[in-house]
Each structure stands twice: as structure tokens, then as C-alpha cells.
Scaffold this motif. Structure first.
Motif, PDB file in Angstrom:
ATOM      1  N   ALA A 141       0.837  -1.197   0.000  1.00 62.39           N
ATOM      2  CA  ALA A 141       0.000   0.000   0.000  1.00 62.39           C
ATOM      3  C   ALA A 141       0.877   1.255   0.000  1.00 62.39           C
ATOM      4  O   ALA A 141       1.823   1.360   0.782  1.00 62.39           O
ATOM      5  CB  ALA A 141      -0.929   0.000   1.205  1.00 62.39           C
ATOM      6  N   GLU A 142       0.539   2.200  -0.850  1.00 61.39           N
ATOM      7  CA  GLU A 142       1.301   3.446  -0.962  1.00 61.39           C
ATOM      8  C   GLU A 142       1.346   4.224   0.347  1.00 61.39           C
ATOM      9  O   GLU A 142       2.304   4.947   0.616  1.00 61.39           O
ATOM     10  CB  GLU A 142       0.677   4.330  -2.044  1.00 61.39           C
ATOM     11  CG  GLU A 142       0.963   3.882  -3.457  1.00 61.39           C
ATOM     12  CD  GLU A 142       2.348   4.285  -3.914  1.00 61.39           C
ATOM     13  OE1 GLU A 142       2.672   5.481  -3.901  1.00 61.39           O
ATOM     14  OE2 GLU A 142       3.113   3.381  -4.274  1.00 61.39           O
ATOM     15  N   VAL A 183     -11.690  -7.547 -10.680  1.00 59.25           N
ATOM     16  CA  VAL A 183     -12.277  -7.865  -9.380  1.00 59.25           C
ATOM     17  C   VAL A 183     -11.210  -7.570  -8.340  1.00 59.25           C
ATOM     18  O   VAL A 183     -10.070  -8.005  -8.461  1.00 59.25           O
ATOM     19  CB  VAL A 183     -12.769  -9.329  -9.301  1.00 59.25           C
ATOM     20  CG1 VAL A 183     -11.664 -10.326  -9.596  1.00 59.25           C
ATOM     21  CG2 VAL A 183     -13.400  -9.605  -7.933  1.00 59.25           C
ATOM     22  N   TYR A 184     -11.593  -6.789  -7.325  1.00 56.42           N
ATOM     23  CA  TYR A 184     -10.581  -6.347  -6.365  1.00 56.42           C
ATOM     24  C   TYR A 184     -11.123  -6.400  -4.938  1.00 56.42           C
ATOM     25  O   TYR A 184     -12.322  -6.248  -4.695  1.00 56.42           O
ATOM     26  CB  TYR A 184     -10.099  -4.931  -6.692  1.00 56.42           C
ATOM     27  CG  TYR A 184     -11.143  -3.851  -6.562  1.00 56.42           C
ATOM     28  CD1 TYR A 184     -11.247  -3.077  -5.402  1.00 56.42           C
ATOM     29  CD2 TYR A 184     -12.023  -3.576  -7.610  1.00 56.42           C
ATOM     30  CE1 TYR A 184     -12.193  -2.076  -5.281  1.00 56.42           C
ATOM     31  CE2 TYR A 184     -12.980  -2.573  -7.498  1.00 56.42           C
ATOM     32  CZ  TYR A 184     -13.060  -1.829  -6.334  1.00 56.42           C
ATOM     33  OH  TYR A 184     -14.006  -0.837  -6.216  1.00 56.42           O
ATOM     34  N   LEU A 185     -10.205  -6.649  -4.008  1.00 56.50           N
ATOM     35  CA  LEU A 185     -10.537  -6.634  -2.590  1.00 56.50           C
ATOM     36  C   LEU A 185     -10.804  -5.197  -2.163  1.00 56.50           C
ATOM     37  O   LEU A 185     -10.027  -4.288  -2.486  1.00 56.50           O
ATOM     38  CB  LEU A 185      -9.380  -7.228  -1.783  1.00 56.50           C
ATOM     39  CG  LEU A 185      -9.591  -7.402  -0.282  1.00 56.50           C
ATOM     40  CD1 LEU A 185     -10.747  -8.340   0.009  1.00 56.50           C
ATOM     41  CD2 LEU A 185      -8.305  -7.944   0.365  1.00 56.50           C
ATOM     42  N   ASN A 186     -11.896  -4.991  -1.439  1.00 56.18           N
ATOM     43  CA  ASN A 186     -12.320  -3.644  -1.080  1.00 56.18           C
ATOM     44  C   ASN A 186     -11.545  -3.117   0.128  1.00 56.18           C
ATOM     45  O   ASN A 186     -12.078  -2.909   1.217  1.00 56.18           O
ATOM     46  CB  ASN A 186     -13.825  -3.622  -0.799  1.00 56.18           C
ATOM     47  CG  ASN A 186     -14.351  -2.210  -0.597  1.00 56.18           C
ATOM     48  OD1 ASN A 186     -13.795  -1.256  -1.130  1.00 56.18           O
ATOM     49  ND2 ASN A 186     -15.418  -2.080   0.164  1.00 56.18           N
ATOM     50  N   ASP A 187     -10.249  -2.932  -0.072  1.00 56.39           N
ATOM     51  CA  ASP A 187      -9.389  -2.293   0.933  1.00 56.39           C
ATOM     52  C   ASP A 187      -8.246  -1.618   0.199  1.00 56.39           C
ATOM     53  O   ASP A 187      -8.262  -1.517  -1.038  1.00 56.39           O
ATOM     54  CB  ASP A 187      -8.904  -3.304   1.980  1.00 56.39           C
ATOM     55  CG  ASP A 187      -7.905  -4.323   1.437  1.00 56.39           C
ATOM     56  OD1 ASP A 187      -7.612  -4.302   0.209  1.00 56.39           O
ATOM     57  OD2 ASP A 187      -7.405  -5.150   2.227  1.00 56.39           O
ATOM     58  N   ASP A 188      -7.263  -1.122   0.944  1.00 57.45           N
ATOM     59  CA  ASP A 188      -6.160  -0.405   0.296  1.00 57.45           C
ATOM     60  C   ASP A 188      -5.433  -1.271  -0.714  1.00 57.45           C
ATOM     61  O   ASP A 188      -4.940  -0.767  -1.731  1.00 57.45           O
ATOM     62  CB  ASP A 188      -5.165   0.088   1.346  1.00 57.45           C
ATOM     63  CG  ASP A 188      -5.651   1.337   2.074  1.00 57.45           C
ATOM     64  OD1 ASP A 188      -6.691   1.883   1.664  1.00 57.45           O
ATOM     65  OD2 ASP A 188      -4.994   1.753   3.045  1.00 57.45           O
ATOM     66  N   LEU A 189      -5.323  -2.570  -0.444  1.00 54.83           N
ATOM     67  CA  LEU A 189      -4.628  -3.480  -1.356  1.00 54.83           C
ATOM     68  C   LEU A 189      -5.288  -3.448  -2.727  1.00 54.83           C
ATOM     69  O   LEU A 189      -4.657  -3.133  -3.745  1.00 54.83           O
ATOM     70  CB  LEU A 189      -4.639  -4.901  -0.778  1.00 54.83           C
ATOM     71  CG  LEU A 189      -3.930  -6.018  -1.569  1.00 54.83           C
ATOM     72  CD1 LEU A 189      -3.486  -7.120  -0.619  1.00 54.83           C
ATOM     73  CD2 LEU A 189      -4.823  -6.619  -2.649  1.00 54.83           C
ATOM     74  N   GLY A 190      -6.568  -3.799  -2.767  1.00 52.32           N
ATOM     75  CA  GLY A 190      -7.261  -3.851  -4.047  1.00 52.32           C
ATOM     76  C   GLY A 190      -7.355  -2.505  -4.729  1.00 52.32           C
ATOM     77  O   GLY A 190      -7.168  -2.386  -5.950  1.00 52.32           O
ATOM     78  N   LYS A 191      -7.619  -1.466  -3.937  1.00 51.63           N
ATOM     79  CA  LYS A 191      -7.783  -0.131  -4.508  1.00 51.63           C
ATOM     80  C   LYS A 191      -6.473   0.408  -5.069  1.00 51.63           C
ATOM     81  O   LYS A 191      -6.465   1.101  -6.095  1.00 51.63           O
ATOM     82  CB  LYS A 191      -8.349   0.817  -3.460  1.00 51.63           C
ATOM     83  CG  LYS A 191      -9.790   0.496  -3.065  1.00 51.63           C
ATOM     84  CD  LYS A 191     -10.264   1.371  -1.915  1.00 51.63           C
ATOM     85  CE  LYS A 191     -11.672   0.998  -1.474  1.00 51.63           C
ATOM     86  NZ  LYS A 191     -12.114   1.799  -0.301  1.00 51.63           N
TER      87      LYS A 191
END
Length: 410
Positions: A141-142, A183-191
Motif C-alpha cells: 500500500a502506498e 475484481v478487487y478486494l475492497n481495501d487499500d490493497l485492491g484499490k
């Protein structure tokens, strides 16, 4: 009879006094922070030993096992490393509770950076406010590369934004007319992965991405999301999620008879953790980004790093399925922390630990691909500056091209 002082004696006295004043000719004074003695360095960490992400618990086990191995070899500069590793269940409030215990009750010198965006986010402000180093946390995560606002939080993992951007560059080169579904995980990782993909696609992101859907870590399945994405007419699928859901997605894509260009987030690219459960035949052709050697890759079985890692696993983690590559970043994390502690010498204060951890220069940890070294600075904590794309051939990840240079992409 009185005796005068000879010139030689006088000079010797002056020289000795000068040397003493400068601190030369005597051992440097030891300086210790919390949790440090002449014989021990106490560190703390948390890991998901239970809960929905318990499969990642082997990361924490690898950290503990590495320091056990190191202690058997004499420790760091004659001191044993006592790593206290607690369960965070991959639950942010639990991670914060356990971290507070490590800092305020166990009095650890520093936190051995743990795995996961959400748990690390939950302790970021607390550790920074207490001026406790979080060393080489494993999240891309940035938000963690922020020396100005959070100088005590030191990341190591290549950023998800940079990885997403590299995937975009590959698509533009290999399939410029792609219709992309995400398809992405709804947290900082996916975003962050999604953000990097859009940065890499530039002005074409709006037209090329035909559908994007998210899911929660607590969802039982992402089958409905995969069906939705196929229905959008996409011919390219990006999965920015964790191993459990990545495996579900791979199986569902196969069951639907869908044959997209399939790209997987690096965090979910473990052969043992993702591709074997999904089915190795179903996983053929999938692409990911990588920077670590694989302990089961036939091409590197005789590589000195891999031989040493296999011996480490056999002795210190005998129950680990060596195909589960999740343990490798834990192994690298512990190596890097030991490297920093050695550089500290007898100045084992939190301030010096931070100083040494943020002034790396071309460090080559074990298990990294050739050509990848780690460097950072007090102004930019980003340590990884290269990675490589790979494609799964049913047995192993086969490298695509050369190492790609990366940088922070804010």
C-alpha cells in the motif's frame, strides 16, 4: 629529592588525555533502547494465526523460525533475538490491541513488520506516535511510504500501485484493444492495484476497463463477481485479491469456459497457496509480477539461496508445504531486520534502528531474483526498484522479459 616531569612523560600525559577526551582508545559506550540488554534484543510482531486469512500465518512462523536459526548460530553481535509473535486474526482492532501489549507491556525495541494492509494500517498512527519502528512491513500500500508524516513506519514490499502500472504496460504492449474486467478486494490493497492499473493505462483507462467489481474479505465466494465480469464482454481479467479468492476466481473462470488474458496480483501468486487449490491445469497461462525465487522451481533447485532456504524449512519449519511461498517474504523480512540490527552495533536505540533501516544501499537478501537489490533513503523508503513478469506453465512461473524498473507512483 623531588623529581621533575620529563618531556616524554609530559607528552604522553597530554596525548593520553586528548585521546580520552575524544573517546579514542576505549570501547564505544553502549546505548540501549527498550527491550535490549547485553544478551538479548526483544522484538514484537503479530500475524494471522486464526481467522479468515489464517493461511498467511506461515509468514509469522517464518519470522520466528528465522530468528530461532539465527540464535542457534550465536544471534546478532552476541545477542539473542527474542521475537514475541502474537495472533492478530487479520482483524485490525485485534492487531492494534496486540501491538499495544507488545509495546507497553512487553517493552519491545521495535516491531518486526507484519503482513497485511489492514492490520498494518490499524497500528500505523499508534506506532508512529510512540516512535516505535515498524521494520519492513509486508504490504504494498502506498500509504506506508510516507517518511514525512510517518517516519517510524518502514515498508519493504513493492507497491501495489507500481505493480498495477506494470500490468497496464504489459496489456498496452500485448493486447492494446483489450476489454478489461477487474475484481478487487475492497481495501487499500485492491484499490491501490486498481489505481496503478488506471495510471498505467492513462487516457485509455476509461475505454479499456469495461467493468470493475469489489468484494469483502469476509465474503464466502466471488463466483457471482466472476459471472458478472464475464457477462460484461471482457477478454482480460485482473484479480487484485488474496489467495483464497484468487483460487475461487480461477476455478470459476474455467467452469464458465471463459478464456481471458488472466492477470493475478503478486500477493496471490503462490503456487501452493493459490494455483494448486485452483488446479494447475486451470491456472496455465496466468500472468503475475514477481521478485522472489521459488523454492520448488526446477530451474533454481541448485541455486545457493534456494538450497539454504530448503534446509531452513526442513529443520525449522518441518510442517510447511514448501510450495507455499507465503513463508518466503517472512524469511526475507527477518533477514533484513537482522541486517539492520548488525549495523546498529552497540547503539541499539530506536532512533538508530530507524536510521539504519532507512539508509540501505544495494542490499541483496536471499531469495530475490538476480538483478534485484534493495536501497532506500530517509526521504524515500521505497526499497524495491525492480520486478519481473512471469507466466505459469502448469509447473512453474516462467520469466517474461527482463527485470522492470519501478518507482513510486503517487
Amino acid at each position: 629529592m623531588s623529581r621533575g616531569v620529563t618531556r616524554r612523560a609530559a607528552l604522553a600525559g597530554v596525548t593520553g588525555a586528548s585521546l580520552a577526551a575524544c573517546g579514542i582508545g576505549r570501547a564505544a559506550a553502549k546505548s540501549y533502547g527498550p527491550g535490549v540488554t547485553d544478551s538479548e534484543i526483544k522484538l514484537g510482531t503479530t500475524s494471522p494465526y486464526s481467522g479468515p486469512a489464517s493461511g498467511f500465518g506461515v509468514y509469522g512462523q517464518a519470522q520466528s523460525a528465522y530468528f530461532q536459526m539465527l540464535n542457534e548460530q550465536g544471534g546478532v553481535n552476541g545477542r539473542k533475538v527474542n521475537l514475541i509473535s502474537l495472533d492478530n486474526a487479520y482483524n485490525p482492532p485485534k492487531a492494534l490491541e496486540q501491538t499495544r501489549k507488545l509495546v507497553e507491556s512487553d517493552n519491545v525495541l521495535a516491531i518486526a513488520g507484519f503482513l497485511g494492509t489492514a492490520p498494518n494500517t490499524s497500528v500505523q498512527k499508534y506506532l508512529n506516535g510512540r516512535k516505535v519502528p515498524s521494520l519492513f512491513l509486508t504490504s504494498g500500500a502506498e500509504r506506508f511510504n510516507d517518511p514525512k508524516e510517518y517516519p517510524w513506519i518502514v515498508p519493504l514490499y513493492p507497491t501495489y500501485v507500481a505493480q498495477g502500472s506494470i500490468f497496464a504496460r504489459y496489456i498496452l504492449d500485448q493486447k492494446p484493444g483489450a476489454k478489461i474486467a477487474v475484481v478487487y478486494l475492497n481495501d487499500d490493497l485492491g484499490k491501490d492495484f486498481l489505481h496503478g492499473l488506471k495510471i498505467g493505462l492513462g487516457d485509455k483507462a476509461r475505454s479499456m476497463i469495461v467493468r470493475e467489481v469489489s468484494h469483502e474479505l469476509t465474503d464466502p465466494s466471488i463466483d457471482s463477481q466472476i459471472i458478472d465480469l464475464k457477462g460484461a464482454g471482457a477478454d482480460t481479467l485482473m484479480q487484485f485479491t488474496t489467495s483464497k479468492f484468487a483460487a475461487q476466481g480461477i476455478r470459476k473462470v474455467h467452469d464458465l469456459g471463459w478464456k481471458p488474458l488472466h492477470i493475478l496480483a503478486s500477493i496471490a501468486s503462490g503456487i501452493g497457496a493459490t494455483l494448486v487449490p485452483a488446479g494447475v491445469e486451470q491456472s496455465k497461462g496466468i500472468i503475475t509480477a514477481r521478485w522472489e525465487k521459488l523454492p520448488t522451481d526446477p530451474a533454481t533447485l541448485n541455486d545457493p539461496d534456494v538450497v539454504a532456504y530448503a534446509a531452513f524449512v526442513k529443520k525449522h519449519m518441518p510442517s510447511l508445504n514448501i510450495e507455499d511461498n507465503t513463508a518466503v517474504p517472512g524469511y526475507i523480512n527477518a533477514f533484513m531486520i537482522a541486517h539492520v540490527l548488525r549495523r546498529c552495533g552497540d547503539d541499539l536505540t530506536r532512533e538508530n534502528v530507524l536510521k539504519q533501516a532507512t539508509s540501505l544501499k544495494d542490499v541483496a537478501p536471499p531469495m530475490l531474483l538476480p538483478g534485484i537489490t534493495l536501497s532506500n533513503s530517509p526521504q524515500d523508503y521505497l526499497a524495491f526498484h525492480g520486478m519481473q513478469l512471469g507466466q505459469f506453465d502448469g509447473t512453474r512461473w516462467v520469466s517474461i522479459g527482463d527485470v522492470i524498473r519501478i518507482s513510486a507512483a503517487r
